[in-house]
Design an enzyme around this catalytic site. Structure first.
Site, PDB file in Angstrom:
ATOM      1  N   ASP A  11     126.954  62.354  39.802  1.00 45.35           N
ATOM      2  CA  ASP A  11     127.288  63.743  40.139  1.00 45.35           C
ATOM      3  C   ASP A  11     127.414  63.832  41.653  1.00 45.35           C
ATOM      4  OD1 ASP A  11     127.614  66.592  39.767  1.00 45.35           O
ATOM      5  OD2 ASP A  11     125.573  66.848  40.479  1.00 45.35           O
ATOM      6  N   SER A  12     127.930  64.963  42.115  1.00 43.78           N
ATOM      7  CA  SER A  12     128.104  65.146  43.556  1.00 43.78           C
ATOM      8  C   SER A  12     126.765  65.288  44.280  1.00 43.78           C
ATOM      9  CB  SER A  12     128.947  66.393  43.825  1.00 43.78           C
ATOM     10  OG  SER A  12     128.287  67.534  43.297  1.00 43.78           O
ATOM     11  N   GLY A  44     133.461  70.385  44.699  1.00 40.13           N
ATOM     12  CA  GLY A  44     134.299  71.450  44.127  1.00 40.13           C
ATOM     13  C   GLY A  44     135.413  71.988  45.000  1.00 40.13           C
ATOM     14  N   CYS A  74     129.341  65.915  36.188  1.00 40.58           N
ATOM     15  CA  CYS A  74     129.894  66.786  37.231  1.00 40.58           C
ATOM     16  C   CYS A  74     131.082  67.510  36.615  1.00 40.58           C
ATOM     17  CB  CYS A  74     130.338  65.921  38.408  1.00 40.58           C
ATOM     18  SG  CYS A  74     131.303  66.800  39.657  1.00 40.58           S
ATOM     19  N   GLU A 151     121.359  73.542  45.810  1.00 38.05           N
ATOM     20  CA  GLU A 151     121.000  72.365  46.617  1.00 38.05           C
ATOM     21  C   GLU A 151     119.960  72.707  47.691  1.00 38.05           C
ATOM     22  OE1 GLU A 151     122.418  68.961  46.885  1.00 38.05           O
ATOM     23  OE2 GLU A 151     123.294  69.219  44.899  1.00 38.05           O
ATOM     24  N   CYS A 183     129.377  73.817  35.640  1.00 38.78           N
ATOM     25  CA  CYS A 183     128.961  72.935  36.728  1.00 38.78           C
ATOM     26  C   CYS A 183     127.497  72.629  36.461  1.00 38.78           C
ATOM     27  CB  CYS A 183     129.121  73.648  38.072  1.00 38.78           C
ATOM     28  SG  CYS A 183     128.332  72.805  39.465  1.00 38.78           S
ATOM     29  N   THR A 184     127.109  71.361  36.564  1.00 38.42           N
ATOM     30  CA  THR A 184     125.735  71.005  36.173  1.00 38.42           C
ATOM     31  C   THR A 184     124.674  71.534  37.143  1.00 38.42           C
ATOM     32  OG1 THR A 184     126.178  68.800  37.092  1.00 38.42           O
ATOM     33  CG2 THR A 184     126.218  69.012  34.691  1.00 38.42           C
ATOM     34  N   HIS A 185     125.095  72.100  38.269  1.00 41.09           N
ATOM     35  CA  HIS A 185     124.139  72.769  39.157  1.00 41.09           C
ATOM     36  C   HIS A 185     123.748  74.151  38.601  1.00 41.09           C
ATOM     37  CE1 HIS A 185     125.507  69.830  42.161  1.00 41.09           C
ATOM     38  NE2 HIS A 185     124.517  70.203  42.937  1.00 41.09           N
TER      39      HIS A 185
END
Length: 268
Positions: A11-12, A44, A74, A151, A183-185
């Site tokens: 992932d990012s 993104g 991601c 984040e 989005c996995t965030h």
């Protein structure tokens, strides 16, 4: 024909850990190598060319391990890059599982999708949902500020709430009953999103849906692990390990400080 090789996940940044946490829950015997590209987050806002370059480098790094499957945890890369990859091992993204789940859950056939700018521009979720059920009406909106909130540990802040109110207004107007967190965030924004949309909208966690999808895939293809490796979980990042560890410990509910290593992703 069981398979004890590693599942490679990238992932990012930290978002893909929402998938990893679910995978550990549904498949406790699987061995996992995780790479979070913290030095180049967010993905993104990047162009397709840049995303292809990043994804190929991330995959090349994961393939330095004994890997049986790669999961792109991601939403951006899953939406934009999948058709540009030509790998010799299976690669699974987060779009299919979440789309399938949303189609099962919606009662009024109105589904919302939030994601990064690149994900929303790609229309991948809309196309996938249309293929499953053409009667479903989709509404999409890009929420680029959600990733930095997560984040930086600010997902439940007042600032996040004010931004979410602005972003999510369109879904209230459309009367959706199901929202894909593309989005996995974004699952870390759940409290804030619920505060805005209320409890009557079902939130689809793309990471959790993907974990179920991966489980089905491994069972169907007789690829489940039956033996844990000596190092069952490995974590790698492209920037500071301490920044990553601090939030990762919260995400996973356990301390992984000693397991996180930094690598130079540009070499791959």
């Amino acid at each position: 024909m069981m398979n004890n090789k590693y599942i490679g996940v990238f992932d990012s940044g930290l978002g893909g850990l929402t998938f990893v946490k679910e995978l550990m829950k549904v498949l406790p015997d699987e061995n996992i190598v995780y790479f979070g590209d913290t030095g180049r987050v967010p993905y993104g806002t990047r162009s397709t060319e840049t995303l292809i370059k990043y994804a190929k480098g991330d995959i090349n790094f994961l393939k330095t391990f004994d890997i049986k499957l790669i999961v792109i945890a991601c939403g951006t890369v899953s939406s934009v890059v999948m058709e540009h990859l030509n790998e010799d091992i299976p690669v699974i993204g987060v779009v299919e599982g979440a789309s399938k789940k949303a189609c099962e859950m919606t009662k009024n056939k109105k589904v919302g999708i939030i994601g990064t700018s690149a994900t929303i521009k790609s229309n991948k979720y809309e196309q996938t949902i249309k293929n499953i059920d053409s009667d479903i009406k989709t509404t999409s909106f890009a929420c680029p500020l959600f990733v930095p909130f997560v984040e930086n540990g600010m997902a439940d802040s007042e600032a996040a709430y004010l931004v979410a109110k602005e972003y999510l207004d369109i879904f209230k107007k459309e009367g959706i009953d199901t929202l894909i967190l593309g989005c996995t965030h974004y699952p870390h924004m759940t409290n804030t999103i619920k505060k805005v949309l209320g409890d009557n909208v079902t939130l689809i966690d793309s990471g959790a849906s993907c974990a179920d999808y991966v489980k089905d895939y491994l069972i169907k293809n007789d690829m489940l692990a039956i033996k844990k490796q000596d190092e069952q979980y490995k974590y790698f990042v492209s920037d500071s390990t301490s920044d990553f560890s601090k939030i990762a410990n919260l995400f996973l509910g356990k301390n992984i400080d000693s397991l996180v290593k930094k690598i130079d992703i540009e070499k791959y």
